[in-house]
Design a protein around this motif. Structure first.
Motif, PDB file in Angstrom:
ATOM      1  N   LYS A 150       0.975  -1.292  -0.158  1.00 25.07           N
ATOM      2  CA  LYS A 150       0.002  -0.065   0.286  1.00 25.07           C
ATOM      3  C   LYS A 150       1.199   1.289   0.045  1.00 25.07           C
ATOM      4  O   LYS A 150       1.767   1.214   0.984  1.00 25.07           O
ATOM      5  N   PRO A 151       0.782   2.213  -0.809  1.00 22.83           N
ATOM      6  CA  PRO A 151       1.506   3.443  -1.041  1.00 22.83           C
ATOM      7  C   PRO A 151       1.594   3.972   0.528  1.00 22.83           C
ATOM      8  O   PRO A 151       0.768   4.059   1.352  1.00 22.83           O
ATOM      9  N   ASN A 152       2.979   4.201   0.887  1.00 27.57           N
ATOM     10  CA  ASN A 152       3.280   5.026   2.071  1.00 27.57           C
ATOM     11  C   ASN A 152       3.239   4.141   3.533  1.00 27.57           C
ATOM     12  O   ASN A 152       3.007   4.507   4.374  1.00 27.57           O
ATOM     13  N   GLU A 153       2.770   2.960   3.110  1.00 24.62           N
ATOM     14  CA  GLU A 153       2.908   1.816   4.169  1.00 24.62           C
ATOM     15  C   GLU A 153       3.998   1.942   5.048  1.00 24.62           C
ATOM     16  O   GLU A 153       4.024   1.746   6.281  1.00 24.62           O
TER      17      GLU A 153
ATOM     18  N   ASP B 297       6.214   5.897  -9.570  1.00 25.48           N
ATOM     19  CA  ASP B 297       5.637   6.365 -10.682  1.00 25.48           C
ATOM     20  C   ASP B 297       4.196   7.161  -9.869  1.00 25.48           C
ATOM     21  O   ASP B 297       3.670   7.975 -10.425  1.00 25.48           O
ATOM     22  N   ASN B 298       3.933   6.807  -8.650  1.00 29.43           N
ATOM     23  CA  ASN B 298       3.108   7.181  -7.963  1.00 29.43           C
ATOM     24  C   ASN B 298       3.434   8.765  -7.248  1.00 29.43           C
ATOM     25  O   ASN B 298       4.010   8.478  -6.070  1.00 29.43           O
ATOM     26  N   PRO B 299       2.944   9.740  -7.590  1.00 30.20           N
ATOM     27  CA  PRO B 299       3.324  11.022  -7.006  1.00 30.20           C
ATOM     28  C   PRO B 299       2.856  11.279  -5.557  1.00 30.20           C
ATOM     29  O   PRO B 299       3.408  11.949  -4.834  1.00 30.20           O
TER      30      PRO B 299
ATOM     31  N   ASN C  99      19.722   0.140 -17.179  1.00 30.46           N
ATOM     32  CA  ASN C  99      19.451   1.720 -17.953  1.00 30.46           C
ATOM     33  C   ASN C  99      18.068   2.078 -17.221  1.00 30.46           C
ATOM     34  O   ASN C  99      18.038   3.337 -16.753  1.00 30.46           O
ATOM     35  N   GLU C 100      17.299   1.258 -16.941  1.00 30.54           N
ATOM     36  CA  GLU C 100      15.735   1.763 -16.335  1.00 30.54           C
ATOM     37  C   GLU C 100      16.212   2.210 -14.795  1.00 30.54           C
ATOM     38  O   GLU C 100      15.677   3.138 -14.393  1.00 30.54           O
ATOM     39  N   PHE C 101      16.884   1.410 -14.033  1.00 33.53           N
ATOM     40  CA  PHE C 101      17.251   1.750 -12.711  1.00 33.53           C
ATOM     41  C   PHE C 101      18.305   2.876 -12.681  1.00 33.53           C
ATOM     42  O   PHE C 101      17.741   3.981 -11.845  1.00 33.53           O
ATOM     43  N   ASP C 102      18.974   3.006 -13.680  1.00 37.29           N
ATOM     44  CA  ASP C 102      19.854   4.302 -13.693  1.00 37.29           C
ATOM     45  C   ASP C 102      18.991   5.625 -13.795  1.00 37.29           C
ATOM     46  O   ASP C 102      19.180   6.800 -13.297  1.00 37.29           O
ATOM     47  N   ASP C 103      18.024   5.438 -14.877  1.00 40.95           N
ATOM     48  CA  ASP C 103      17.063   6.519 -15.208  1.00 40.95           C
ATOM     49  C   ASP C 103      16.134   6.930 -13.808  1.00 40.95           C
ATOM     50  O   ASP C 103      16.110   8.153 -13.491  1.00 40.95           O
ATOM     51  N   LEU C 104      15.886   5.957 -13.341  1.00 40.76           N
ATOM     52  CA  LEU C 104      14.942   6.274 -11.845  1.00 40.76           C
ATOM     53  C   LEU C 104      15.920   6.910 -11.095  1.00 40.76           C
ATOM     54  O   LEU C 104      15.381   7.962 -10.237  1.00 40.76           O
ATOM     55  N   ALA C 105      17.090   6.542 -10.842  1.00 43.55           N
ATOM     56  CA  ALA C 105      17.856   7.279  -9.928  1.00 43.55           C
ATOM     57  C   ALA C 105      18.200   8.551 -10.178  1.00 43.55           C
ATOM     58  O   ALA C 105      18.335   9.574  -9.180  1.00 43.55           O
ATOM     59  N   GLN C 106      18.052   8.715 -11.417  1.00 46.56           N
ATOM     60  CA  GLN C 106      18.361  10.288 -11.967  1.00 46.56           C
ATOM     61  C   GLN C 106      17.191  11.125 -11.679  1.00 46.56           C
ATOM     62  O   GLN C 106      17.259  12.418 -11.172  1.00 46.56           O
ATOM     63  N   LYS C 107      16.093  10.404 -11.972  1.00 46.60           N
ATOM     64  CA  LYS C 107      14.859  11.291 -11.852  1.00 46.60           C
ATOM     65  C   LYS C 107      14.244  11.378 -10.298  1.00 46.60           C
ATOM     66  O   LYS C 107      13.744  12.269 -10.032  1.00 46.60           O
ATOM     67  N   PHE C 108      14.644  10.451  -9.517  1.00 51.32           N
ATOM     68  CA  PHE C 108      14.435  10.673  -8.093  1.00 51.32           C
ATOM     69  C   PHE C 108      15.589  10.537  -7.227  1.00 51.32           C
ATOM     70  O   PHE C 108      15.702   9.446  -6.505  1.00 51.32           O
ATOM     71  N   PRO C 109      16.170  11.341  -7.247  1.00 48.52           N
ATOM     72  CA  PRO C 109      17.758  11.151  -6.269  1.00 48.52           C
ATOM     73  C   PRO C 109      17.341  11.339  -5.037  1.00 48.52           C
ATOM     74  O   PRO C 109      18.502  10.573  -4.226  1.00 48.52           O
TER      75      PRO C 109
END
Length: 310
Positions: free
Chosen positions: A160-163, A188-190, A212-222
């Protein structure tokens, strides 16, 4: 890595060599969840609710595209019933495959976790590692575009989000797919503010799936996501880029500082049995139950309720 007891080091070589994880994962999901009604994620809007697939037992999907990712991993994309359909499954949910080998009578069941988003219209994608003599992975690797496979959702972990205020994911080899599915769903859930730390172990750089996908997420959500790659061997030009050798108590201590001042945490461990045992203690009941907590996480002070093993 000197000074760390061998019993508390995870040989990453076991990740590439063992087929045990696939079998253990299969028995666990099949015997305990085969008849479980899968949980569905809430639709993002009314339109999505109309597109969501209605899973009634096993559903036939046709392979649309196949490509090799590395020497033993294949990316397989299956078409959904139409371009507007979405799987609609919630994290963490795998899709159980069923097929009967040629000349055989007993069907083979294997679960695979999609790496495509559950609200991706028109198709569902998997990354499947081929194991020596693997009946499930061998079948998946033999498929050609136009061939069909039967799938049925199996819900494996409730989230559950924020559980939790913070989660740590420890993965090895192809055990990364359910971890990726949940990581994407959280980030992806704001509205979800959960922080994630990932430790992902492999034999070599080539074996790191979804890098590549994980690296992109790390850059987007540091501020919310960090990742640590551990490999047994690396190339000279990338020395220092990865943690080399094994998952150790020292490595996990570095990525889990939240434990010192937070108790609302959860750790997910996904990979072959030798890795799970060293990190969190062996699963019980021949892999059917969670078993007692041990390994590195036990030494770090975690309790059974804070850890889930796949």
């Amino acid at each position: 890595m000197s000074g760390i007891r061998p019993l508390r080091m995870v040989s990453v070589a076991a990740i590439g060599a063992t087929a045990g994880y696939s079998a253990c994962h299969y028995w666990n999901t099949t015997f305990f969840q085969f008849s479980t009604v899968h949980a569905e994620s809430p639709p993002s809007d009314a339109q999505a609710a109309l597109k969501k697939m209605v899973w009634k037992g096993f559903t036939e999907l046709k392979l649309e595209k196949a490509e090799m990712v590395n020497h033993n991993v294949r990316r397989l994309t299956f078409a959904l019933p139409d371009d507007q359909s979405i799987t609609g499954v919630s994290p963490i949910t795998s899709l159980l495959t069923r097929h009967t080998p040629e000349g055989g009578f007993i069907p083979v069941f294997r679960p695979y976790t999609p790496v495509s988003a559950n609200d991706q219209p028109g198709y569902v994608t998997f990354m499947v590692k081929k194991y020596p003599n693997g009946k499930g992975s061998g079948k998946m690797h033999s498929l050609k575009p136009g061939d069909s496979m039967l799938f049925k959702p199996l819900h494996e972990f409730d989230y559950k989000p924020n559980e939790y205020s913070a989660m740590t994911f420890v993965a090895g080899g192809s055990g990364i797919t359910p971890i990726y599915q949940l990581t994407r769903a959280i980030l992806d859930n704001p509205e979800d503010k959960t922080k994630i730390a990932l430790v992902y172990a492999n034999n070599s750089e080539e074996d790191i799936l979804l890098k590549n996908e994980f690296d992109d997420l790390a850059q987007k959500f540091p501020d919310r996501f960090n990742r640590t790659y551990v490999v047994s061997k690396t190339t000279p030009e990338n020395e220092g880029t990865y943690q080399k050798g094994y998952i150790t108590k020292a490595i996990l201590s570095q990525v889990m500082p939240h434990k010192l001042n937070e108790r609302n945490v959860k750790v997910l461990v996904s990979g072959p049995p030798p890795m799970i045992e060293a990190v969190a203690g062996a699963k019980g009941g021949f892999g059917w139950t969670q078993g007692s907590l041990g390994g590195i996480l036990g030494e770090l002070g975690y309790n059974k309720e804070e850890v889930h093993k796949f």
